[in-house]
Design an enzyme around this catalytic site. Structure first.
Site, short mmCIF file in Angstrom:
data_model
loop_
_atom_site.label_atom_id
_atom_site.label_comp_id
_atom_site.label_asym_id
_atom_site.label_seq_id
_atom_site.Cartn_x
_atom_site.Cartn_y
_atom_site.Cartn_z
CD GLU A 87 -2.34 14.65 9.01
OE1 GLU A 87 -1.51 13.34 8.99
OE2 GLU A 87 -3.03 14.96 9.35
CG HIS A 88 3.00 15.16 5.25
ND1 HIS A 88 3.46 14.39 4.81
CD2 HIS A 88 1.61 15.29 4.63
CE1 HIS A 88 2.38 14.12 3.46
NE2 HIS A 88 1.27 14.79 3.73
CB THR A 89 4.70 16.71 11.87
OG1 THR A 89 3.77 16.17 12.39
CG2 THR A 89 3.89 18.44 11.68
CB SER B 150 -6.92 -10.79 3.58
OG SER B 150 -7.80 -9.55 4.14
N GLY C 137 -7.69 3.45 1.73
CA GLY C 137 -7.40 4.30 1.22
C GLY C 137 -8.54 4.98 1.92
CG LEU D 269 -9.25 6.91 8.01
CD1 LEU D 269 -10.46 6.26 8.09
CD2 LEU D 269 -8.97 8.40 8.70
CB SER E 97 -6.64 0.67 6.51
OG SER E 97 -5.74 0.47 5.02
CG ASP F 164 0.10 6.62 10.13
OD1 ASP F 164 -0.37 7.14 10.75
OD2 ASP F 164 -0.11 6.43 9.06
CE1 TYR G 108 3.79 10.13 4.10
CE2 TYR G 108 4.87 9.07 3.21
CZ TYR G 108 4.04 9.69 4.26
OH TYR G 108 4.93 9.10 5.61
#
Length: 403
Positions: free
Chosen positions: A38-40, A72, A141, A144, A146, A191, A243
């Site tokens: 994570e965050h790598t 949408s 949110g 995952l 989206s 992602d 972030y």
């Protein structure tokens, strides 16, 4: 397969209702959950995501008048009518007016993909446009991905509609450019690569510097295990700015240490890092990234050796690093991890960017129900909204669906 067929039929019918004709096809791209790492990704490091069965679906057809008509089914008033050769200007005008013109929300993601393709000379002329109908069951949110699912689904649709012949890797890079340079979110590549490149029954071991990757078999059910996702249904407003600050801090630390990225700091040299940093506040960021990269490699070694249960403590160790060093957890995520481990889980950690979102829990299949119940009860006792729990089943990446 029955569920996928129903989703495809819904997308076709939705497209007909909105755009007045049949789509050329329906494409899907999944959300992802990150097992470790994570965050790598924006530090040129290592990650290990797996695709979820939850997808964004895009029914689409070409246009030759330069119009980009988006709809949408997941949001109120989900219509955005844009002009392909004016996307950058329309985005700026929309943001200046408080998110109008289709921007400030979901529409920026598919529009950004079209913009990125035009910037790289992939779409033919000013007339290349599209009609899109979007439907997604990737929780928004929840950490995952989206947004990446929507980007990648749009990109694979356009790739087929215009015969571009793009590889999954190139699609992921285009989608990251859309998110970074058009939407304005300084995300890494994980992602989009997960959504574009994952395969069913595997986790994706990815080197985010050179994008070399390996599909790692992950059949938890065969080992009597389950990987639960716990969506806390919490998204703290400070997340986006924080972030960006974490990323900027990592870049500042890398510059101070004289390396291209924090991935290049050896684990064995961590003890020497404090003396090389003028700002001691950067040390926890360095420590997390360096130890997290090491954790990814440890997990790979354990999976290769068939010691899947031993992955659990590494997950919990990673959560402590994200909580204490990188400071991106929150009380709800901590409660999931603490409660699940106390109830007998093998290990747990937050997943995604943090400040809310989801946690993952590795658990014996026989104990999954009791662990999930313990987490739900703990949330009720703390006065939180009930969490959403589901099993993470390693699924396939982006694809065209049979119509």
């Amino acid at each position: 397969m029955a569920a996928e067929a129903a989703q495809t039929a819904e997308a076709v019918e939705g497209f007909r209702a909105v755009h007045g004709g049949d789509p050329a096809g329906v494409w899907a791209a999944p959300g992802r959950v990150n097992l470790i790492g994570e965050h790598t990704d924006y530090n040129d490091g290592f990650v290990m995501p797996l695709a979820l069965p939850h997808t964004a679906r895009v029914a689409a057809d070409r246009r030759d008048d330069g119009a980009l008509n988006l709809y949408s089914a997941d949001v109120p008033d989900g219509t955005a009518r844009l002009t392909v050769d004016k996307l950058a200007a329309e985005r700026e005008a929309g943001l200046a007016s408080g998110g109008g013109g289709g921007f400030g929300g979901w529409a920026a993601y598919p529009a950004g993909v079209v913009w990125a393709m035009r910037e790289e000379g992939l779409l033919p002329g000013d007339g290349a446009g599209a009609d899109l109908y979007v439907r997604s069951d990737v929780p928004v949110g929840a950490g995952l991905s989206s947004s990446a699912a929507l980007e990648v689904a749009t990109a694979v649709a356009l790739n087929d509609l215009y015969g571009l012949g793009l590889s999954p890797e190139r699609i992921a890079l285009l989608c990251r450019r859309a998110e970074n340079d058009f939407v304005g979110v300084p995300s890494g590549i994980m992602d989009q690569m997960a959504s574009a490149c994952c395969t069913a029954g595997h986790a994706l071991y990815l080197d985010t510097r050179d994008l070399t990757r390996r599909q790692v078999p992950l059949d938890l059910a065969a080992e009597g295990l389950r990987l639960l996702v716990v969506d806390t249904r919490v998204q703290h407003a400070l997340g986006d700015g924080e972030y960006a600050r974490r990323r900027a801090g990592c870049e500042e630390a890398a510059a101070a240490l004289g390396v291209r990225a924090l991935r290049d700091v050896p684990y064995e040299e961590l003890d020497a890092v404090p003396a090389r940093l003028a700002d001691p506040a950067l040390l926890p960021l360095v420590r997390h990234v360096v130890t997290e990269n090491r954790r990814v490699r440890r997990v790979i070694d354990l999976l290769d050796a068939g010691e899947t249960r031993a992955v659990g403590p590494v997950l919990t160790e990673g959560h402590a690093s994200l909580r204490d060093d990188f400071a991106v957890s929150c009380p709800e995520l901590d409660l999931v991890v603490e409660t699940a481990n106390a109830a007998g889980a093998l290990g747990a950690r937050m997943t995604g960017g943090g400040f809310g979102g989801s946690a993952i829990v590795l658990v014996e299949a026989a104990g999954a129900e009791s662990v999930g119940a313990a987490v739900t009860e703990a949330f009720a006792a703390a006065g939180h909204r009930p969490p959403r729990l589901f099993e993470a089943l390693p699924s396939t990446g982006a694809r065209r669906l049979d119509v």
